[in-house]
Design a protein around this motif. Sequence first.
Motif, mmCIF file in Angstrom:
data_model
loop_
_atom_site.group_PDB
_atom_site.id
_atom_site.type_symbol
_atom_site.label_atom_id
_atom_site.label_comp_id
_atom_site.label_asym_id
_atom_site.label_seq_id
_atom_site.Cartn_x
_atom_site.Cartn_y
_atom_site.Cartn_z
ATOM 1 N N HIS A 143 0.820 -1.214 0.000
ATOM 2 C CA HIS A 143 0.000 0.000 0.000
ATOM 3 C C HIS A 143 0.854 1.265 0.000
ATOM 4 N N GLY A 144 2.127 1.151 0.368
ATOM 5 C CA GLY A 144 3.008 2.315 0.412
ATOM 6 C C GLY A 144 3.810 2.516 -0.865
ATOM 7 N N LEU A 145 3.721 1.583 -1.804
ATOM 8 C CA LEU A 145 4.472 1.694 -3.061
ATOM 9 C C LEU A 145 3.520 1.905 -4.228
ATOM 10 N N ARG A 146 3.975 2.691 -5.193
ATOM 11 C CA ARG A 146 3.177 3.031 -6.372
ATOM 12 C C ARG A 146 3.404 2.008 -7.475
ATOM 13 N N CYS A 147 2.335 1.660 -8.184
ATOM 14 C CA CYS A 147 2.466 0.809 -9.364
ATOM 15 C C CYS A 147 3.076 1.658 -10.475
ATOM 16 N N LEU A 148 4.152 1.198 -11.062
ATOM 17 C CA LEU A 148 4.846 1.979 -12.077
ATOM 18 C C LEU A 148 4.122 1.946 -13.416
ATOM 19 N N VAL A 149 3.195 1.027 -13.599
ATOM 20 C CA VAL A 149 2.416 0.965 -14.834
ATOM 21 C C VAL A 149 1.195 1.871 -14.713
ATOM 22 N N CYS A 150 0.441 1.724 -13.629
ATOM 23 C CA CYS A 150 -0.801 2.485 -13.444
ATOM 24 C C CYS A 150 -0.517 3.907 -12.954
ATOM 25 N N GLN A 151 0.436 4.106 -12.093
ATOM 26 C CA GLN A 151 0.918 5.357 -11.533
ATOM 27 C C GLN A 151 -0.076 6.062 -10.628
ATOM 28 N N ASN A 152 -1.334 5.713 -10.648
ATOM 29 C CA ASN A 152 -2.268 6.331 -9.721
ATOM 30 C C ASN A 152 -2.860 5.284 -8.774
ATOM 31 N N GLN A 153 -2.231 4.117 -8.739
ATOM 32 C CA GLN A 153 -2.675 3.051 -7.848
ATOM 33 C C GLN A 153 -1.480 2.532 -7.059
ATOM 34 N N THR A 154 -1.790 1.998 -5.892
ATOM 35 C CA THR A 154 -0.737 1.348 -5.122
ATOM 36 C C THR A 154 -0.504 -0.049 -5.697
ATOM 37 N N LEU A 155 0.574 -0.677 -5.255
ATOM 38 C CA LEU A 155 0.843 -2.050 -5.698
ATOM 39 C C LEU A 155 -0.276 -2.992 -5.263
ATOM 40 N N ALA A 156 -0.854 -2.728 -4.106
ATOM 41 C CA ALA A 156 -1.912 -3.604 -3.599
ATOM 42 C C ALA A 156 -3.179 -3.502 -4.448
ATOM 43 N N SER B 251 -3.288 -2.584 -7.788
ATOM 44 C CA SER B 251 -3.054 -2.782 -9.215
ATOM 45 C C SER B 251 -3.095 -4.255 -9.610
ATOM 46 N N ASN B 252 -3.597 -4.501 -10.824
ATOM 47 C CA ASN B 252 -3.611 -5.855 -11.374
ATOM 48 C C ASN B 252 -2.561 -6.031 -12.466
ATOM 49 N N ALA B 253 -1.698 -5.050 -12.665
ATOM 50 C CA ALA B 253 -0.688 -5.124 -13.715
ATOM 51 C C ALA B 253 0.328 -6.230 -13.394
ATOM 52 N N PRO B 254 0.865 -6.886 -14.421
ATOM 53 C CA PRO B 254 1.858 -7.943 -14.176
ATOM 54 C C PRO B 254 3.092 -7.428 -13.424
ATOM 55 N N LEU B 255 3.512 -6.190 -13.711
ATOM 56 C CA LEU B 255 4.660 -5.638 -12.992
ATOM 57 C C LEU B 255 4.345 -5.488 -11.508
ATOM 58 N N ALA B 256 3.131 -5.076 -11.187
ATOM 59 C CA ALA B 256 2.736 -4.943 -9.780
ATOM 60 C C ALA B 256 2.761 -6.304 -9.095
ATOM 61 N N GLN B 257 2.311 -7.335 -9.795
ATOM 62 C CA GLN B 257 2.351 -8.692 -9.221
ATOM 63 C C GLN B 257 3.796 -9.125 -8.964
ATOM 64 N N ASP B 258 4.679 -8.822 -9.909
ATOM 65 C CA ASP B 258 6.096 -9.158 -9.722
ATOM 66 C C ASP B 258 6.678 -8.399 -8.534
ATOM 67 N N MET B 259 6.310 -7.118 -8.395
ATOM 68 C CA MET B 259 6.827 -6.324 -7.278
ATOM 69 C C MET B 259 6.278 -6.840 -5.946
ATOM 70 N N ARG B 260 5.015 -7.249 -5.916
ATOM 71 C CA ARG B 260 4.463 -7.839 -4.683
ATOM 72 C C ARG B 260 5.196 -9.135 -4.339
ATOM 73 N N ASN B 261 5.535 -9.926 -5.355
ATOM 74 C CA ASN B 261 6.298 -11.155 -5.113
ATOM 75 C C ASN B 261 7.696 -10.836 -4.598
ATOM 76 N N LEU B 262 8.307 -9.750 -5.103
ATOM 77 C CA LEU B 262 9.613 -9.324 -4.580
ATOM 78 C C LEU B 262 9.511 -8.952 -3.107
ATOM 79 N N ILE B 263 8.458 -8.230 -2.747
ATOM 80 C CA ILE B 263 8.254 -7.859 -1.335
ATOM 81 C C ILE B 263 8.136 -9.115 -0.485
ATOM 82 N N ARG B 264 7.317 -10.049 -0.932
ATOM 83 C CA ARG B 264 7.121 -11.289 -0.176
ATOM 84 C C ARG B 264 8.425 -12.075 -0.063
ATOM 85 N N GLY B 265 9.195 -12.132 -1.140
ATOM 86 C CA GLY B 265 10.472 -12.853 -1.105
ATOM 87 C C GLY B 265 11.463 -12.219 -0.148
ATOM 88 N N GLN B 266 11.502 -10.881 -0.134
ATOM 89 C CA GLN B 266 12.428 -10.202 0.773
ATOM 90 C C GLN B 266 11.984 -10.337 2.224
#
Length: 186
Positions: free
Chosen positions: A76-89, A91-106
Motif C-alpha cells: 500500500h506504500g508503493l506506487r504501481c509503475l504501470v498504473c501510476q495512480n494506484q498502489t501495488l496492492a 493494481s492488477n498489472a503484471p509488474l505490480a504482481q512481480d513487485m508484490r512477489n519481490l516484497i514477499r520474497g524479501q
Amino acid sequence: MTAAPYQPCPLRRLSLRHLSLRHLSLRHLSMHRLLLPLLLSLVLLPAALLAAPASNAAPPAVLSAEQEQRADKLAHGLRCLVCQNQTLAESNAPLAQDMRNLIRGQLADGKTDAQIMRFFEDRYGDFVRYDPPFKPVTWLLWLGPFALLALGFLVLVRTLKRRAGVRAPLTADERARAARFLDSGS
C-alpha cells in the motif's frame, strides 16, 4: 488385366494456377487431408508457445500472518509503475504482481521494512513511494501547493485593496452629463 502405369502426384507437376480438383484423385485428397492438420500443427504450435506469456518469476513465498500484514502495508506504500495512480496492492498489472512477489520474497529472507523500501527506491527512485519523503529534491512537490495558495491570497488582497481605494469625486461637468443621460431615458 494390366495395372495402370504409375503417375506422379499431379501437385508436383502443376503450378498453382493450373491446380483444380479434376486433376486430383481420391487417393491424393485423402493424403492431403492428413497432411494439412499435421502441417498446421507444426506451424501453429511454435507460434502458440512463443505467444504465451513467459512467467519466470518465482512463486510467492509462504509468509506468516505478521509478515502478510507487513507485505500488505508495504504494497500500500508503493506506487504501481504501470498504473501510476494506484498502489501495488490495488493494481492488477503484471509488474505490480512481480513487485508484490519481490516484497514477499524479501520478507521471507528476513529483511526489514526500511530495507525493502530502500531496495525499491534504489531501483525505481523516490517516485515509487506513494508518499514521497520530505527532502530537498521533493521540497517543491510538498511546498508548491502552499506557495501557490499564498501567492493567490496575496493577489486577492492586493486586488481588493485597489478596488476599495478612494475615488476622486465627479466634476461639475461629469455630473451634468450624467444628469442629462438619466433624464433622456437612454
